[in-house]
Design a protein around this motif. Structure first.
Motif, PDB file in Angstrom:
ATOM      1  N   GLN A  40     -13.056  18.063  31.866  1.00 62.03           N
ATOM      2  CA  GLN A  40     -11.580  18.454  31.197  1.00 62.03           C
ATOM      3  C   GLN A  40     -11.585  18.343  29.748  1.00 62.03           C
ATOM      4  OE1 GLN A  40      -8.966  15.333  32.466  1.00 62.03           O
ATOM      5  NE2 GLN A  40      -7.613  15.947  31.031  1.00 62.03           N
ATOM      6  N   TYR A  41     -12.514  17.765  29.169  1.00 63.99           N
ATOM      7  CA  TYR A  41     -12.837  17.744  27.773  1.00 63.99           C
ATOM      8  C   TYR A  41     -13.378  19.390  27.465  1.00 63.99           C
ATOM      9  CZ  TYR A  41     -15.704  16.597  23.368  1.00 63.99           C
ATOM     10  OH  TYR A  41     -15.986  16.397  22.236  1.00 63.99           O
ATOM     11  N   GLU A  42     -14.375  19.689  28.028  1.00 61.53           N
ATOM     12  CA  GLU A  42     -15.028  20.923  28.022  1.00 61.53           C
ATOM     13  C   GLU A  42     -14.022  21.923  28.052  1.00 61.53           C
ATOM     14  OE1 GLU A  42     -18.586  20.920  30.620  1.00 61.53           O
ATOM     15  OE2 GLU A  42     -19.765  19.747  29.080  1.00 61.53           O
ATOM     16  N   GLN A  43     -13.110  21.995  29.084  1.00 63.16           N
ATOM     17  CA  GLN A  43     -12.192  23.103  29.274  1.00 63.16           C
ATOM     18  C   GLN A  43     -11.328  23.044  28.258  1.00 63.16           C
ATOM     19  OE1 GLN A  43     -12.382  25.180  31.694  1.00 63.16           O
ATOM     20  NE2 GLN A  43     -10.695  26.249  30.498  1.00 63.16           N
ATOM     21  N   GLN A  44     -10.879  21.669  27.509  1.00 68.07           N
ATOM     22  CA  GLN A  44      -9.982  21.831  26.305  1.00 68.07           C
ATOM     23  C   GLN A  44     -10.782  22.317  25.367  1.00 68.07           C
ATOM     24  OE1 GLN A  44      -7.880  18.573  24.950  1.00 68.07           O
ATOM     25  NE2 GLN A  44      -6.679  18.417  26.634  1.00 68.07           N
ATOM     26  N   LEU A  45     -11.950  22.243  24.908  1.00 68.04           N
ATOM     27  CA  LEU A  45     -12.785  22.800  23.755  1.00 68.04           C
ATOM     28  C   LEU A  45     -12.631  24.395  24.027  1.00 68.04           C
ATOM     29  CD1 LEU A  45     -15.802  20.201  23.654  1.00 68.04           C
ATOM     30  CD2 LEU A  45     -13.802  20.531  22.138  1.00 68.04           C
ATOM     31  N   ALA A  46     -13.147  24.663  25.156  1.00 69.63           N
ATOM     32  CA  ALA A  46     -13.144  26.320  25.350  1.00 69.63           C
ATOM     33  C   ALA A  46     -11.819  26.796  25.331  1.00 69.63           C
ATOM     34  CB  ALA A  46     -13.640  26.481  26.891  1.00 69.63           C
ATOM     35  N   ASP A  47     -10.604  26.295  25.865  1.00 68.70           N
ATOM     36  CA  ASP A  47      -9.264  26.911  25.608  1.00 68.70           C
ATOM     37  C   ASP A  47      -8.960  26.962  24.067  1.00 68.70           C
ATOM     38  OD1 ASP A  47      -9.116  27.024  28.171  1.00 68.70           O
ATOM     39  OD2 ASP A  47      -7.960  25.240  28.216  1.00 68.70           O
ATOM     40  N   SER A  55     -20.785  20.066  26.564  1.00 64.88           N
ATOM     41  CA  SER A  55     -20.811  18.856  25.689  1.00 64.88           C
ATOM     42  C   SER A  55     -22.258  18.159  25.792  1.00 64.88           C
ATOM     43  CB  SER A  55     -19.608  17.609  26.116  1.00 64.88           C
ATOM     44  OG  SER A  55     -20.238  17.696  27.504  1.00 64.88           O
ATOM     45  N   PHE A  56     -22.519  17.374  24.681  1.00 71.67           N
ATOM     46  CA  PHE A  56     -23.853  16.709  24.863  1.00 71.67           C
ATOM     47  C   PHE A  56     -23.972  15.333  24.337  1.00 71.67           C
ATOM     48  CE2 PHE A  56     -24.534  21.199  25.103  1.00 71.67           C
ATOM     49  CZ  PHE A  56     -25.736  21.273  25.800  1.00 71.67           C
ATOM     50  N   ALA A  57     -25.022  14.543  24.557  1.00 70.70           N
ATOM     51  CA  ALA A  57     -24.965  13.349  23.891  1.00 70.70           C
ATOM     52  C   ALA A  57     -24.939  13.109  22.482  1.00 70.70           C
ATOM     53  CB  ALA A  57     -26.433  12.551  24.508  1.00 70.70           C
ATOM     54  N   ASN A  58     -25.317  14.034  21.803  1.00 76.17           N
ATOM     55  CA  ASN A  58     -25.295  14.083  20.266  1.00 76.17           C
ATOM     56  C   ASN A  58     -25.484  15.558  19.812  1.00 76.17           C
ATOM     57  OD1 ASN A  58     -28.118  14.376  19.519  1.00 76.17           O
ATOM     58  ND2 ASN A  58     -28.172  12.236  20.625  1.00 76.17           N
ATOM     59  N   LYS A 228     -26.855  14.312  28.262  1.00 77.68           N
ATOM     60  CA  LYS A 228     -25.272  14.295  28.914  1.00 77.68           C
ATOM     61  C   LYS A 228     -24.220  13.572  28.138  1.00 77.68           C
ATOM     62  CE  LYS A 228     -27.680  13.339  32.616  1.00 77.68           C
ATOM     63  NZ  LYS A 228     -27.345  12.063  33.336  1.00 77.68           N
ATOM     64  N   LEU A 229     -23.009  13.827  28.118  1.00 72.89           N
ATOM     65  CA  LEU A 229     -22.214  13.137  27.514  1.00 72.89           C
ATOM     66  C   LEU A 229     -21.445  12.257  28.507  1.00 72.89           C
ATOM     67  CD1 LEU A 229     -20.598  12.943  24.658  1.00 72.89           C
ATOM     68  CD2 LEU A 229     -18.708  14.171  25.910  1.00 72.89           C
ATOM     69  N   SER A 230     -20.981  10.883  28.458  1.00 73.07           N
ATOM     70  CA  SER A 230     -20.620  10.226  29.651  1.00 73.07           C
ATOM     71  C   SER A 230     -19.106  10.319  29.814  1.00 73.07           C
ATOM     72  CB  SER A 230     -21.048   8.515  29.302  1.00 73.07           C
ATOM     73  OG  SER A 230     -20.213   7.817  28.250  1.00 73.07           O
ATOM     74  N   GLU A 231     -18.580   9.970  30.794  1.00 72.70           N
ATOM     75  CA  GLU A 231     -17.098   9.774  31.012  1.00 72.70           C
ATOM     76  C   GLU A 231     -16.372   9.088  29.940  1.00 72.70           C
ATOM     77  OE1 GLU A 231     -16.734  12.526  32.930  1.00 72.70           O
ATOM     78  OE2 GLU A 231     -15.343  11.531  34.174  1.00 72.70           O
ATOM     79  N   LEU A 232     -16.856   7.970  29.674  1.00 71.60           N
ATOM     80  CA  LEU A 232     -16.092   7.052  28.568  1.00 71.60           C
ATOM     81  C   LEU A 232     -15.852   7.854  27.152  1.00 71.60           C
ATOM     82  CD1 LEU A 232     -17.448   3.694  29.481  1.00 71.60           C
ATOM     83  CD2 LEU A 232     -15.386   4.510  29.674  1.00 71.60           C
ATOM     84  N   HIS A 233     -17.013   8.565  26.720  1.00 66.58           N
ATOM     85  CA  HIS A 233     -17.068   9.213  25.614  1.00 66.58           C
ATOM     86  C   HIS A 233     -16.172  10.491  25.569  1.00 66.58           C
ATOM     87  CE1 HIS A 233     -20.955   7.214  25.034  1.00 66.58           C
ATOM     88  NE2 HIS A 233     -20.791   7.255  23.829  1.00 66.58           N
ATOM     89  N   ALA A 234     -16.236  11.265  26.706  1.00 72.61           N
ATOM     90  CA  ALA A 234     -15.274  12.272  26.841  1.00 72.61           C
ATOM     91  C   ALA A 234     -13.965  11.901  27.049  1.00 72.61           C
ATOM     92  CB  ALA A 234     -15.590  13.065  28.339  1.00 72.61           C
ATOM     93  N   VAL A 235     -13.330  10.842  27.224  1.00 68.71           N
ATOM     94  CA  VAL A 235     -12.159  10.235  27.277  1.00 68.71           C
ATOM     95  C   VAL A 235     -11.744  10.011  25.733  1.00 68.71           C
ATOM     96  CG1 VAL A 235     -10.619   8.250  27.613  1.00 68.71           C
ATOM     97  CG2 VAL A 235     -11.806   9.329  29.314  1.00 68.71           C
ATOM     98  N   ILE A 236     -12.640   9.472  24.828  1.00 65.09           N
ATOM     99  CA  ILE A 236     -12.257   9.477  23.538  1.00 65.09           C
ATOM    100  C   ILE A 236     -12.205  10.925  23.040  1.00 65.09           C
ATOM    101  CG2 ILE A 236     -13.401   8.561  21.190  1.00 65.09           C
ATOM    102  CD1 ILE A 236     -15.027   6.832  22.724  1.00 65.09           C
TER     103      ILE A 236
END
Ligand code: T4K
Length: 373
Positions: A40-47, A55-58, A228-236
């Motif tokens: 969902q986060y990656e889709q928002q960024l792409a939109d 997304s990546f860990a850093n 990889k980015l974790s789910e918790l990071h994606a929520v932030i």
């Protein structure tokens, strides 16, 4: 005494929204590995950017994988006036840095110097959108095209910046953003790559997940890593994203005010942002001319600290003078050396108020007055 004015104050998203989603994640048991929140986060960024985003860990790992995925060899042209991670990423990708000077007004890599530095071993150019100020993209693009080089942008500071009406993130072969806690869009730790290159996207998805292709957890296709980015990071990230435009326009207001309150103080100038660009202004950088201002950059840094104002000397020393780049210490990069030894980054964040900017302006003026008297 009032509490100090911080350089950066991360806009931490609302905890109740985070905890609700975190509870869902905990209940699902899926904490990472391309889960629904990362998607969902990656889709928002792409939109938002209008191009595919991963997304990546850093940001450092993201940049390193982008360089690997472009199959570069030999030397890569890069500015020394940047955070060390830009250069470290290319060294970790097995490449050799070829440091080039910056423009003394915009603080970004100087296209003419880039062209002069190209040799038979050069495979790519990395431009850094310093503090959010876009590089001279058109010029760099035509140099890259003419010499058949890849063009990568380190846009760590530049989420929300634009160049000739288009968002940063849509230029070159690939662009990298950092979403570290100190940035405007945050995931605590995190990075983003945006690219329209389909082969690179496939490589990056595999490379960030140990080299496994989608749907296969047994046989790796490339020697990948774990980025990889974790789910918790994606929520932030999702929560941070929902407040991003407001913070960006708040910062633009602060820039106008900084320009006004510091304008006319002898020996203080700022970064030039060309009319065709907008900057996301990670910080508000100033250049201190000791002779006109009366204090050196280091003295002003100290004076501001004594008056409760936190500042940083980004990027001092320049990367080619770091101990880890000993072999490059004698390079002659006059603009880089000058800017690096005269720059001071002033506070810039969502909690900075117009009254605080006024106060910062007053203290800088007081420092100048202090010298005169
Ligand atoms: N390319 C460029 C051009 C970059 O600037 C960066 C990173 C990268 C690549 C690599 O991206 P990442 O791999 O980091 O995603 C900070 C950041 O750690 C780093 O992300 C950033 N650039 C660099 C410019 O600054 P430090 O060590 O100078 O930051 P630190 O911890 O001293 O914090 C700066 C200020 O922010 C302090 O006043 C405290 C405040 N702060 C910091 C953190 C971590 C907070 O208020 N909350 C926090 O959680 O590197």
């Amino acid at each position: 005494m009032n509490s100090p004015i911080r350089l950066i104050s991360p806009k931490i998203p609302d905890f109740s929204s985070f905890s609700q989603r975190a509870q869902e994640i905990f209940a699902s048991g899926l904490l990472t590995n391309n889960g629904p929140y990362v998607q969902q986060y990656e889709q928002q960024l792409a939109d938002y950017l209008g191009v595919p985003c991963l997304s990546f860990a850093n940001g450092t790992m993201a940049l390193m994988l982008a360089l690997k995925g472009l199959n570069l060899t030999g030397r890569v042209i890069v500015p020394s006036f940047t955070f060390a991670a830009t250069v470290h990423a290319l060294v970790w990708a097995g490449l050799e840095p070829q440091f080039v000077d910056i423009d003394p007004q915009t603080f970004t890599i100087e296209p003419q110097k880039v062209e002069e530095a190209i040799t038979g071993d050069t495979s790519a150019i990395i431009g850094v959108h310093v503090f959010g100020n876009p590089c001279a993209i058109d010029e760099l693009q035509s140099i890259a095209k003419k010499h058949n080089l890849k063009l990568i942008f380190d846009a760590a500071h530049a989420f929300g910046s634009t160049y000739k009406g288009k968002p940063i993130g849509t230029f070159g072969d690939v662009e990298m953003f950092s979403t570290h806690a100190t940035k405007t869009l945050i995931t605590a730790e995190g990075g983003i790559l945006s690219t329209t290159n389909p082969e690179l996207l496939v490589y990056l998805k595999q490379a960030r997940n140990f080299g496994f292709p989608e749907g296969n957890v047994e046989d790796t296709i490339v020697p990948g890593t774990n980025a990889k980015l974790s789910e918790l990071h994606a929520v932030i990230g999702l929560d941070s994203f929902s407040d991003f435009s407001r913070i960006l326009s708040h910062k633009q207001g602060l820039v106008a005010q900084y320009t006004e309150v510091l304008g006319g103080i002898p020996g203080i100038t700022s970064q030039y942002v060309p009319d065709h660009s907008t900057s996301a202004y990670l910080y508000f950088p100033i250049i201190v001319d000791e002779h006109q201002f009366g204090m050196s950059r280091d003295q002003l840094h100290q004076f501001l600290m004594e008056n409760g104002i936190m500042t940083r000397k980004y990027f001092y020393p320049p990367v080619h003078k770091h101990t880890s780049y000993k072999g490059y210490h004698s390079l002659h990069l006059p603009n880089t050396d000058h800017i690096s030894s005269h720059i001071l980054c002033l506070p810039m964040h969502a909690d900075l108020t117009p009254a605080m900017v006024e106060q910062i302006g007053d203290v800088v003026r007081k420092a100048h007055q202090h010298y005169k008297d």
